[in-house]
Design an enzyme around this catalytic site. Structure first.
Site, short mmCIF file in Angstrom:
data_model
loop_
_atom_site.label_atom_id
_atom_site.label_comp_id
_atom_site.label_asym_id
_atom_site.label_seq_id
_atom_site.Cartn_x
_atom_site.Cartn_y
_atom_site.Cartn_z
N LEU A 122 0.83 -1.20 0.00
CA LEU A 122 0.00 0.00 0.00
C LEU A 122 0.86 1.25 0.00
O LEU A 122 0.59 2.21 -0.74
CB LEU A 122 -0.94 0.00 1.21
CG LEU A 122 -1.83 1.24 1.35
CD1 LEU A 122 -2.78 1.35 0.16
CD2 LEU A 122 -2.62 1.21 2.65
N GLY A 287 -12.92 9.31 -1.41
CA GLY A 287 -12.09 10.27 -2.12
C GLY A 287 -12.18 10.16 -3.62
O GLY A 287 -11.55 10.95 -4.34
N HIS A 346 -17.13 0.67 2.16
CA HIS A 346 -17.23 1.42 0.91
C HIS A 346 -18.68 1.68 0.49
O HIS A 346 -19.10 2.84 0.31
CB HIS A 346 -16.53 0.65 -0.22
CG HIS A 346 -15.07 0.44 -0.02
ND1 HIS A 346 -14.30 1.27 0.75
CD2 HIS A 346 -14.23 -0.53 -0.49
CE1 HIS A 346 -13.04 0.83 0.74
NE2 HIS A 346 -12.99 -0.26 0.00
N LYS A 439 -24.47 -4.91 -4.08
CA LYS A 439 -23.91 -6.13 -4.65
C LYS A 439 -22.41 -5.94 -4.76
O LYS A 439 -21.94 -4.93 -5.29
CB LYS A 439 -24.53 -6.41 -6.02
CG LYS A 439 -24.02 -7.67 -6.69
CD LYS A 439 -24.84 -8.01 -7.93
CE LYS A 439 -24.70 -6.98 -9.02
NZ LYS A 439 -25.30 -7.44 -10.30
N ARG A 448 -16.08 -3.02 -12.13
CA ARG A 448 -16.85 -1.79 -12.13
C ARG A 448 -17.28 -1.44 -10.71
O ARG A 448 -17.37 -2.29 -9.83
CB ARG A 448 -18.07 -1.88 -13.02
CG ARG A 448 -19.21 -2.72 -12.45
CD ARG A 448 -20.49 -2.52 -13.25
NE ARG A 448 -20.48 -3.28 -14.48
CZ ARG A 448 -21.29 -3.04 -15.51
NH1 ARG A 448 -22.14 -2.04 -15.46
NH2 ARG A 448 -21.26 -3.80 -16.59
N ARG A 452 -26.59 3.24 -9.31
CA ARG A 452 -27.67 3.29 -10.28
C ARG A 452 -28.97 3.68 -9.58
O ARG A 452 -29.37 3.04 -8.60
CB ARG A 452 -27.83 1.94 -11.00
CG ARG A 452 -26.55 1.41 -11.63
CD ARG A 452 -26.79 0.13 -12.39
NE ARG A 452 -27.39 0.40 -13.69
CZ ARG A 452 -26.70 0.42 -14.84
NH1 ARG A 452 -25.39 0.19 -14.84
NH2 ARG A 452 -27.31 0.66 -15.97
#
Length: 597
Positions: A122, A287, A346, A439, A448, A452
């Site tokens: 990292l 970010g 996230h 999901k 991706r 949506r």
């Protein structure tokens, strides 16, 4: 020497027992003092620009944070962890010899950044490149140094050689790249030491002071290390390597525990050495450019804000997929799984930003207050509203792809999910009854991350016969494509040119690479800069973290206690079939899987 923090990465199914806190943490009194010295004469930092290019980019006391507002050099919250300290600070009286505010602006300071765990992936791939990009764009102050700290034995030159391999001048070539890189590397140094050794951190402090040459020092520690040694490092840094006359801040990487209990215990221990204001819990997805743009899109465009409710929105989908497995990190991943790794942080953070009420202002606390309200309003997650999966081996095009359990670091009988889908609901007036579908998965057919928003059908649609029985084809949909190929597009219905009445579904498309050819900064650049400036809006507050874990911990415990077997899906596929049934149960069709996307 500090007590070693027990590993939170144990393969034990008990989520809390494996995240141990040092015994020293449980009995010690709060040790804020080393971080909270408030000097009488020098208690504001100042970065005074000395060259025209930095003046053009950002000037001190004219710096724009991620909320677009000018920032002071130091937050009014910094160093005010305890009421007594805050009171003393607020009651500092003007006296003979005290610096006025204008004089404080001219006090020269230095910024010292210590990357703890500097030899790790990292640090090499993200943190050092982010720091160089900030330097290249003149966003760092004139006086700064970067120290790497890790157990690996290394010289300054060896660190510079390691770091140089990952640095790129990807932004406008306004100055010679090689020269800028050379100047940056000369500011990089290394100190080897144990993570739980106060003596080693004391030696680090001596090296920092030597480079700071008597200036007011502001120190930022980036903890690029496993969570089981967070507390050790923070304790040693607070006692032996904190700033004596400026601010000290600590960036903490996820995971922040494995469940409510371990996360709460970690927070409690960190707060024995740090104030909440000094802890910057980083979630790099916050970010990302499109996530940053989410609130701008909603709150600065009249066309969207009136539609942002259950009255017009039918469902919201938060989708994350990777086209590769756990190669190289199976041992780590098996202790957490996709829910802890992606969904609890996230995707849930994005959901909170999407669904929050209009904040009083763009101040960090106002925004985070609204996010917390959303998280506390969420309906408990039920097992029946969750599908878990695990990828299996698959052959395609003459190439074989391994199963998750083929990884030698993963137990053959592992039930850790590499895919999960969930339907969440918010019990408030704005969103009552609207399904928020999440999901996330690995080893899927594409990479991706997107948001949506599917709107409701048009009541009494005059043209519904032109769409046949599939009214979903006539549904307006707003898509924010977070990665890759950042874009925002709105799906609308329009007439195909010609004499007949044939309708088509088209996109109003904002493709970032076409509209903004300049390369988009990495999320770590934005977040590191915000931490330096004391801007906390994109970092996670402790009560946010508590609310997030309160939502997912009961589900995680039920999955582990009942030993729910994940549904297998082929490597490189669209995921388990159960995810489609889950969506159908709530009258939703996954937008990323539709044939008319």
């Amino acid at each position: 020497m500090a007590t070693q923090l027990g590993s939170c990465s144990s393969a034990s199914s008990s989520s809390s027992s494996s995240f141990l806190i040092p015994s020293s943490c449980k009995n010690e009194t709060t040790l804020f003092s080393k971080f909270l010295i408030v000097p009488r004469r020098k208690h504001f930092s100042s970065w005074v620009s000395q060259n025209s290019s930095r003046n053009r980019a950002r000037k001190h006391f004219q710096l724009n944070s991620s909320n677009g507002h000018p920032l002071n050099a130091i937050s009014s919250h910094d160093g005010l962890a305890a009421n007594s300290v805050a009171k003393d600070h607020a009651n500092i009286q003007e006296d003979e010899g005290a610096l006025t505010f204008s004089e404080q602006e001219n006090v020269e300071s230095t910024l010292s950044i210590t990357v703890v765990g500097a030899s790790g992936d990292l640090a090499r791939k993200k943190i050092f490149p982010a720091l160089f990009a900030l330097y290249y764009e003149n966003f760092l102050p004139k006086n700064f140094i970067v120290f790497g700290y890790a157990r690996t034995k290394m010289t300054d030159d060896e660190l510079r050689n390691m770091v140089s391999k990952t640095l790129t001048c990807r932004i406008d070539q306004r100055e010679n790249c090689a020269d800028k890189m050379d100047h940056f590397l000369k500011r990089c140094f290394y100190h080897s030491g144990l993570y739980n050794s106060e003596e080693d951190f004391s030696k680090l402090d001596s090296k920092l002071k030597e480079k700071e040459v008597g200036k007011m020092s502001n120190r930022l520690f980036y903890l690029s290390i496993p969570p089981n040694i967070f507390v050790d490092v923070v304790k040693c840094a607070s006692l032996k390597a904190s700033s004596a006359n400026g601010w000290t801040r600590v960036i903490v990487e996820k995971p922040f525990g494995r469940d409510s209990e371990s996360s709460g215990e970690l927070t409690r221990c960190l707060k024995q050495y740090l104030a909440e204001d000094q802890i910057f819990r980083i979630d790099h997805y916050l970010g990302k450019e499109l996530v940053e743009n989410l609130s701008v899109l909603r709150f600065s465009n009249l066309v969207f804000e009136p539609l942002w409710s259950r009255n017009y929105i039918r469902n919201v989908q938060l989708i994350f997929s990777e086209d590769f497995g756990t190669e190289g990190r199976g041992g780590y991943f098996d202790n957490y799984g996709i829910i802890r790794d992606i969904m609890q942080n996230h995707l849930l953070q994005i959901l909170a930003l999407f669904a929050m009420e209009t904040p009083v202002s763009l101040d960090a606390e106002d925004v985070r207050n609204e996010k917390v309200k959303v998280l506390r309003s969420m309906r408990p997650l039920l097992l029946e509203d969750v599908v878990v999966g695990q990828y299996k081996g698959h052959s395609k095009g003459g190439k074989s792809y391994p199963a998750y359990t083929d990884d030698p670091t993963v137990p053959k009988d592992s039930l850790t999910p590499t895919f999960a889908a969930a339907a969440l609901f918010i019990n408030n007036a704005r969103w009552d009854g609207v399904p928020f579908l999440m999901k996330a998965g690995k080893a899927l057919d594409t990479r991706r991350a997107e948001i949506r928003v599917q709107f409701r059908h048009v009541p009494g649609n005059l043209y519904k016969r032109n769409f046949g029985t599939d009214l979903d084809k006539a549904t307006n949909e707003l898509v924010l494509h977070v990665q890759p190929d950042e874009a925002i597009y709105l799906k609308i219905n329009n007439k195909v040119p010609g004499l007949g009445m044939r309708l088509d579904r088209s996109d109003l498309n904002l493709l970032y690479r076409s509209r903004y050819p300049r390369e988009i900064p990495d999320a770590y650049e934005r977040l590191v800069l915000d931490a330096i400036e004391g801007e906390r809006r994109l970092f996670i507050r402790s009560d946010e973290l508590n609310a997030a874990w309160a939502l997912f911990t009961p589900l995680l415990k039920e999955l582990e206690e009942k030993k729910i077997v994940p549904e297998l899906y082929p490597y490189g596929s669209r995921g388990p079939v159960g995810a489609h049934y889950l969506a159908a149960k709530h009258n939703v069709r996954w937008g990323d899987l539709s044939g008319y996307d």
